[in-house]
Motif scaffolding. Structure first.
Motif, PDB file in Angstrom:
ATOM      1  N   TYR A 277       7.372   4.044   3.479  1.00 43.93           N
ATOM      2  CA  TYR A 277       6.456   4.140   2.477  1.00 43.93           C
ATOM      3  C   TYR A 277       6.674   3.192   1.330  1.00 43.93           C
ATOM      4  O   TYR A 277       7.855   3.257   0.868  1.00 43.93           O
ATOM      5  CB  TYR A 277       6.562   5.481   1.869  1.00 43.93           C
ATOM      6  N   GLU A 278       5.541   2.880   0.828  1.00 44.83           N
ATOM      7  CA  GLU A 278       5.967   1.747  -0.303  1.00 44.83           C
ATOM      8  C   GLU A 278       4.635   1.867  -1.564  1.00 44.83           C
ATOM      9  O   GLU A 278       3.549   2.272  -1.054  1.00 44.83           O
ATOM     10  CB  GLU A 278       5.755   0.664   0.118  1.00 44.83           C
ATOM     11  N   GLU A 279       5.132   2.059  -2.760  1.00 47.02           N
ATOM     12  CA  GLU A 279       4.081   2.391  -3.973  1.00 47.02           C
ATOM     13  C   GLU A 279       4.217   1.048  -4.725  1.00 47.02           C
ATOM     14  O   GLU A 279       5.459   0.847  -5.314  1.00 47.02           O
ATOM     15  CB  GLU A 279       4.333   3.481  -4.430  1.00 47.02           C
ATOM     16  N   LEU A 280       3.056   0.373  -4.940  1.00 51.10           N
ATOM     17  CA  LEU A 280       3.055  -0.888  -5.921  1.00 51.10           C
ATOM     18  C   LEU A 280       1.950  -0.447  -7.042  1.00 51.10           C
ATOM     19  O   LEU A 280       1.107   0.275  -6.902  1.00 51.10           O
ATOM     20  CB  LEU A 280       2.406  -1.847  -5.030  1.00 51.10           C
ATOM     21  N   GLY A 281       2.196  -1.255  -8.082  1.00 53.45           N
ATOM     22  CA  GLY A 281       1.446  -1.013  -9.096  1.00 53.45           C
ATOM     23  C   GLY A 281       1.751  -0.018 -10.064  1.00 53.45           C
ATOM     24  O   GLY A 281       2.867   0.804  -9.871  1.00 53.45           O
ATOM     25  N   GLU A 282       1.236   0.299 -11.392  1.00 54.60           N
ATOM     26  CA  GLU A 282       1.411   1.294 -12.069  1.00 54.60           C
ATOM     27  C   GLU A 282       0.838   2.519 -11.971  1.00 54.60           C
ATOM     28  O   GLU A 282      -0.313   2.436 -11.999  1.00 54.60           O
ATOM     29  CB  GLU A 282       0.997   0.741 -13.824  1.00 54.60           C
ATOM     30  N   PRO A 283       1.395   3.778 -11.462  1.00 52.32           N
ATOM     31  CA  PRO A 283       0.837   4.776 -11.191  1.00 52.32           C
ATOM     32  C   PRO A 283      -0.099   5.326 -12.329  1.00 52.32           C
ATOM     33  O   PRO A 283       0.269   5.112 -13.473  1.00 52.32           O
ATOM     34  CB  PRO A 283       1.839   5.660 -10.920  1.00 52.32           C
ATOM     35  N   ARG A 284      -1.309   5.872 -11.820  1.00 55.82           N
ATOM     36  CA  ARG A 284      -2.204   6.471 -13.000  1.00 55.82           C
ATOM     37  C   ARG A 284      -2.733   7.600 -12.310  1.00 55.82           C
ATOM     38  O   ARG A 284      -2.908   7.990 -10.951  1.00 55.82           O
ATOM     39  CB  ARG A 284      -3.366   5.443 -13.196  1.00 55.82           C
TER      40      ARG A 284
END
Length: 404
Positions: A277-284
């Protein structure tokens, strides 16, 4: 003790109608009286008072035009005939009360009744005008035209209202159909994901029970949790299908969203499918409907990977952009996942979910092997910042194609 709100709502709808009917009746009486006074000045006071009483009675009768349109028209016509017989006016016109009576019959009664009422009104009006000295051809043509116009207006309004009601019913039926489709998608996602997970976990527990009881015990615990979750989610949907107004004893839990993707990955790993699992960017913060859509897409894609990818690994990537959020799920297996765009109920459900938010979904085989699903859902723009999705068409390059 329950309160019947329907009675109050009906009362709120009825009161404006009664008020409008009262205003129309006052207007009819006032218009007919004004017309009589403007044209008739050589009658005695007693005759004028009698004429005014008859005209006011005819106008007041129109207050019941919705429930008793035929009776109202008869009462108005009778008052006009009584006026002609007892106090013959110097002029005679087609009064507003007669017009409203004809309109009401055409508005609320079938065509056969409208035709009979129109013919009777025409005959009475022609007879009254001839009595005060009109020529017969002129009276016949004048009142025929007036009656046709009033009746046509009533029929036109009735057909328009019927069409509006039909359109309202069609919209209601469409809303019901869309809700059923949504529930069907939810049931498909719940059953496909949890039952597949439970099937794989039970098989793994059986295979390892003899030589690795601890691992088998962990699989059974996860299986129990997955079954409990499936039962709870299905119970929520069945409560919706019941369509009852009875309040639930406990409030329903919120729908799953982005925060629950970790649970999906944990279940997939426990079922034998390694997932990165990979999460990119600024969470919103995402709207609940968007978060649920992304959750269901990940759920369905991982379920398909467990079914069709065979001995493979899966990758989940969630990327936040300034005006969009993208989720990508792919595997490096060689199983027989659906190859036709939109093939299968799962892919169809994913496409419908994304389309509701104005997004796009791509699904198909990867060049290096395996299967890939990528969904793009637009969001309201954030504060000006870096655009993490350089492709103008909104397509996400397959960065893991080389891993296949």
């Amino acid at each position: 003790m329950g309160v019947d709100h329907r009675g109050a709502a009906d009362g709120r709808r009825v009161f404006p109608r009664r008020r409008d009917d009262l205003l129309i009746a006052l207007g009819c009486a006032a218009a007919d009286v004004a017309s009589f006074l403007a044209a008739d000045h050589d009658r005695g006071p007693r005759a004028i008072v009698l004429a005014l009483l008859l005209l006011v009675a005819g106008g007041a009768a129109t207050i019941g035009r919705r429930r008793y349109p035929v009776q109202v028209l008869l009462a108005v016509a009778a008052s006009y005939l009584a006026l002609v017989v007892t106090v013959p006016p110097t002029t005679y016109n087609f009064g507003l009360s007669i017009t409203v009576g004809l309109y009401s019959v055409a508005r609320y009664r079938p065509p056969r009744v409208v035709a009979v009422a129109g013919a009777a009104t025409w005959a009475s009006q022609v007879a009254g005008s001839v009595r005060i000295g009109w020529s017969l051809p002129t009276a016949m043509l004048t009142y025929l035209l007036a009656i046709c116009v009033a009746s046509a207006a009533g029929i036109g309004v009735r057909r328009w209202r019927d069409q509006v009601e039909q359109n309202r019913q069609l919209l209601a039926d469409r809303a019901v159909t869309e809700e059923r489709r949504r529930i069907a998608r939810e049931l498909h996602d719940i059953v496909a994901h949890h039952i597949t997970t439970m099937y794989l976990l039970s098989g793994g527990a059986r295979a390892t029970l003899a030589h690795d009881p601890q691992t088998a015990r962990g699989a059974l615990v996860t299986l129990e949790s997955s079954g409990r979750t499936a039962l709870h989610e299905m119970r929520q949907l069945l409560c919706v299908l019941r369509g009852t107004d009875v309040a639930e004893e406990a409030p329903a839990e919120p729908q799953p969203g982005i925060e629950q993707i970790d649970r999906l990955i944990t279940e997939s790993r426990a079922a034998g499918l390694p997932v990165e699992y990979e999460e990119l960017g600024e969470p919103r913060a995402l709207p609940p409907a968007t978060a649920l859509t992304l959750y269901r897409i990940v759920q369905e894609a991982l379920t398909n990977a467990r079914k069709h990818a065979g001995d493979a690994r899966a990758f989940v990537r969630l990327e936040y952009g300034s005006d969009r959020v993208v989720v990508e799920i792919c595997d490096d297996g060689d199983g027989g996942a659906p190859t036709m765009p939109g093939g299968g109920y799962g892919l169809l459900g994913m496409r419908e979910r994304v389309a509701v938010h104005g997004g796009t979904l791509e699904a198909g085989r990867r060049p290096g092997g395996g299967y890939r699903v990528v969904a793009l859902v637009p969001l309201l723009p954030m504060e000006p910042g870096e655009d993490r999705n350089p492709d103008e068409r909104g397509r996400i390059p397959d960065h893991r194609a080389a891993r296949g």
